[in-house]
Write an enzyme that holds these catalytic residues in place. Structure first.
Site, PDB file in Angstrom:
ATOM      1  N   VAL A 455      39.917  43.656  34.681  1.00  0.00           N
ATOM      2  CA  VAL A 455      40.326  43.976  33.311  1.00  0.00           C
ATOM      3  C   VAL A 455      39.704  45.247  32.756  1.00  0.00           C
ATOM      4  O   VAL A 455      40.025  45.650  31.648  1.00  0.00           O
ATOM      5  CB  VAL A 455      39.984  42.809  32.364  1.00  0.00           C
ATOM      6  N   GLY A 458      34.895  51.471  34.436  1.00  0.00           N
ATOM      7  CA  GLY A 458      33.878  52.267  33.774  1.00  0.00           C
ATOM      8  C   GLY A 458      33.255  53.258  34.728  1.00  0.00           C
ATOM      9  O   GLY A 458      33.669  53.388  35.883  1.00  0.00           O
ATOM     10  N   VAL A 463      35.139  45.775  35.732  1.00  0.00           N
ATOM     11  CA  VAL A 463      34.883  44.493  35.083  1.00  0.00           C
ATOM     12  C   VAL A 463      35.984  43.531  35.501  1.00  0.00           C
ATOM     13  O   VAL A 463      37.170  43.850  35.398  1.00  0.00           O
ATOM     14  CB  VAL A 463      34.845  44.630  33.552  1.00  0.00           C
ATOM     15  N   ASP A 603      24.527  52.562  19.944  1.00  0.00           N
ATOM     16  CA  ASP A 603      25.828  53.006  20.461  1.00  0.00           C
ATOM     17  C   ASP A 603      26.936  52.089  19.952  1.00  0.00           C
ATOM     18  O   ASP A 603      27.766  51.600  20.718  1.00  0.00           O
ATOM     19  CB  ASP A 603      25.822  53.032  21.992  1.00  0.00           C
TER      20      ASP A 603
END
Length: 766
Positions: A455, A458, A463, A603
């Site tokens: 799904v 990165g 992931v 962040d």
């Protein structure tokens, strides 16, 4: 007959009043305004009412003090101002420029319902940082809750006794004065909250499902009842039509959001297609594939461009073949946990102690894989370890030992993997010094199931979603992830170093992300208390060759960024104001929890905010988080340097020579996230003067006029709540961090006190 007996007889004749009937009806011993007992005779939650007296006139002792506020104090609010010479703000859109235009007037509430009736216009305001605005404390009229959908009044509203002839009738049918139950006791909140839960069998951790019918203990009894009123025999409040199991009237029914006449709302976010279908493609429900979270456009032709993000659980969803999923299962099959354990069980989420780290005495024990923890208490008393002065810190002695443990294992694992890179015989062999394979240790599939979808992508890997069959041991209170009626789901993040990354840097990032997330999400598990509901649960850390696998709670509704983008593409509008306010309060509560325990996120952005279908918000990705106070530090230490993603970075971070408070940086970022939710685009791309014309315009207007035209043109469903929100936004967006409001004070503002949230926080420890 003696005089006193005559008076007594006269009193008996007058006792046939509704006051006596009300006392019998609700089994209350006395009638002193709001009843302090529930319908069953047990003490109920206290009804806190702030009564004020106007000392200027003794004759108005019980009259509410009312300060009228003009409908629009600033005439410029009536007509939006258009500033020439500024770049087109639509360039900051999260969605393609050819998407539906954004509504500037706010989402409509209902064709037949007045927007002014949805939010109570009462408040005691905090100090206003804008000297050009009137920051006097104001109190509004307390209007009864009417059948047309008006919300109840706030508990702090100044009210007096109702002497009208029909006040008892209004109480019986539920239209009388009833305190606003925001931030009431958890039991009181739950009893008043009408729930529209997820489909049968679905569960999101941290979300409390309230009963169907509201409580009867909130109906006050009155001493000034009318004379001669006929009354019925004693009945329970549940027998009254108002308190029957009849759901409240829905005054706003959208596909993703429902609002009810008592003010509470229900989120109905879509679930990922990967959760709706198993690995064989068998659908479990009728959710549409076009659920607003999949297949986001990307490219340079006016389409979505994400800010740099390490991971997103739903942003770049792509369907993968069965072959890809089979290969993923083959890799996960040999993964070994790096966490030392004192006990291995077959079901990871059924025993909280399973994931309590067992810290060894010396590093030799770590290298040998020993789980001997008999000398833990002696080690805590080691004089070489500083004395703990801050017991609330998330990073303490145990976390420090786990950091050393994991860092050593990660370094050794990467070093060994590099040496065996060209050795094909090491393909399925766990590197020396990493997790030690044990034939008694359950396999990955037994703990977390098999891969059902990929799904996210990165910079460091992918992931995946893993699922296994749910059994009777998967009790809800102990489970820390999403489940439906058949399966339980986990998010599995694979982390692999890039060729250019030094081993030490990669090891530090993995250790930091896991330790901070694990310590925050399991902070209260040590004491058996309820954990923070808005922190993503970090469950396990495993290794296979040079790949490290982090197991986390799965949030099937995806991230906030995908929700905003899909909503804008589908209906051309951002989030509903009340929907955004609920997410804002949850975000503030989650960051408040982090700050209380010595950690700043640094962040915050929509990509790092995950959602459950019922609207429960989870903060994730602690890879760049700052531990500003450990268990051995009495004072907060500041930091320097640029952290986070550009549109959300605070202006003080651009000064490399000056230290800043990371907590105030989080507050600024939260403000940007909120504006993105309600506007559909960023406020600016860069908060550095001279680098972004939009930020320069904001800075100049704030310096000269103490206001910003974008905030002045924002609209809410109610003028008063819009005013309170505008005040809070000005307190957040102070370029000088010394004047910026803190998270704690922001939660105390009138805006947040009026915001109803899906999560009852009253009894959740901080």
């Amino acid at each position: 007959m003696p005089e006193h007996e005559e008076r007594h007889s006269h009193g008996v004749n007058r006792s046939l009043s509704l006051g006596s009937s009300m006392r019998s009806l609700f089994k209350s011993q006395r009638s002193r305004g709001p009843s302090d007992r529930g319908a069953n005779g047990t003490p109920g939650p206290a009804q806190k009412v702030d009564i004020r007296v106007d000392t200027a006139s003794a004759s108005r002792e019980h009259t509410p003090v009312v300060h009228k506020t003009p409908q629009s104090a600033n005439p410029e609010l009536q007509q939006p101002r258009h500033h020439l010479g500024l770049p087109n703000i639509l360039k900051l859109n999260l969605t393609p420029t050819n998407s539906n235009p954004q509504s500037k007037s706010g989402s409509p509430v209902s064709q037949n319902t007045s927007q002014e009736s949805l939010i109570t216009d009462t408040d005691i305001e905090v100090e206003d940082y804008r000297p050009s605005k009137d920051s006097r404390r104001t109190v509004r009229n307390a209007s009864p809750m009417s059948s047309n959908g008006n919300l109840p009044i706030n508990a702090n509203t100044v009210i007096g006794p109702d002497t009208s002839s029909n006040n008892i009738d209004s109480m019986l049918d539920g239209t009388g004065l009833r305190p606003f139950y925001e931030e009431a006791d958890s039991s009181d909140y739950i009893e008043n909250l009408r729930s529209f839960p997820l489909p049968t069998g679905h569960y999101a951790p941290g979300f409390i499902q309230p009963p169907k019918s509201p409580t009867s203990s909130r109906v006050p009894s009155r001493s000034n009842s009318r004379k001669g009123r006929e009354h019925a025999g004693t009945v329970s409040a549940a027998q009254l039509p108002r308190y029957n199991e009849t759901p409240g009237k829905c005054i706003l029914d959208l596909e993703y959001f429902k609002l009810y006449e008592d003010g509470h709302h229900v989120h109905t976010l879509k679930v990922m297609t990967s959760v709706n279908s198993d690995a064989n493609g068998n659908s479990h429900n009728h959710a549409s594939k076009n659920d607003g979270h999949l297949d986001l456009p990307k490219g340079d032709d006016g389409s979505v461009v994400r800010q740099k993000s390490k991971f997103s659980l739903s942003g770049f969803f792509k369907p993968h073949s069965k072959e890809d999923i089979a290969n993923a299962d083959e890799k996960l099959k040999y993964a070994v946990s790096l966490l030392p354990r004192n006990k291995i069980c077959s079901k990871v989420e059924t025993d909280r102690d399973t994931f309590a780290p067992v810290f060894t005495k010396t590093r030799s024990h770590v290298q040998s894989g020993s789980d001997d923890s008999s000398d833990d208490d002696e080690e805590l008393d080691d004089p070489s370890i500083p004395k703990i002065v801050n017991k609330n810190a998330a990073v303490g002695s145990q976390e420090l030992k786990l950091i050393n443990n994991l860092s050593e294992k990660i370094r050794m694992g990467l070093s060994t993997a590099a040496k065996n890179k060209h050795n094909q015989s090491s393909k399925h062999r766990t590197p020396s010094g990493a997790g030690v394979q044990d034939e008694n240790q359950p396999a990955f599939a037994d703990l977390y199931g098999k891969c059902v979808a990929v799904v996210g992508h990165g910079a460091y890997g992918v992931v995946k979603v893993c699922a296994r069959t749910r059994d009777e041991k998967d009790d809800l209170p102990a489970t820390k992830t999403y489940m439906d009626s058949k399966k339980i789901y986990f998010a599995v993040k694979e982390l692999k170093p890039r060729p250019s990354d030094p081993i030490e840097k990669f090891s530090t990032r993995i250790t930091s992300e896991f330790i901070i997330g694990h310590s925050l999400s399991h902070y209260y598990d040590k004491n058996g208390e309820q954990s923070a509901p808005n922190i993503l649960s970090i469950i396990d850390l495993l290794e296979y060759n040079d790949t490290f696998i982090e197991v986390m709670e799965f949030c099937p509704a995806g991230d906030l960024y995908s929700l905003l983008t899909a909503r804008k593409n589908k209906i051309g509008k951002p989030l509903h104001p009340l929907e955004a306010d609920c997410f804002m309060k949850q975000l503030l509560k989650g960051i408040q929890f982090m700050h209380d325990h010595g950690v700043a996120h640094c962040d915050l952005k929509p990509e790092n905010i995950l959602l459950h279908p019922n609207g429960l918000l989870k903060i994730c990705d602690f890879g760049t988080s700052c531990v500003f106070q450990t268990a051995w530090e009495r004072h907060v230490h500041f930091q320097t340097g640029l952290q986070g993603s550009e549109p959300y970075v605070a202006p003080e971070e651009y000064n490399p020579k000056k230290e800043y408070d990371p907590r105030l940086v989080d507050c600024w970022s939260i403000g940007i996230v909120y504006c993105t939710m309600i506007m559909g685009h960023y406020l600016w791309r860069n908060a550095a003067r001279g680098k972004d014309s939009l930020y320069d315009s904001f800075y100049e207007e704030m310096a000269s006029k103490k206001e910003f035209y974008v905030f002045e043109e924002l609209r809410h469903i109610n003028q008063e709540i819009n005013r309170l929100r505008r005040i809070a936004l000005y307190q957040i967006f102070q370029p000088n961090p010394e004047k910026r409001i803190s998270i704690d004070k922001l939660l105390q503002t009138g805006w947040m006190r009026h915001t109803k949230c899906c999560v009852p926080y009253k009894n959740i420890p901080r």
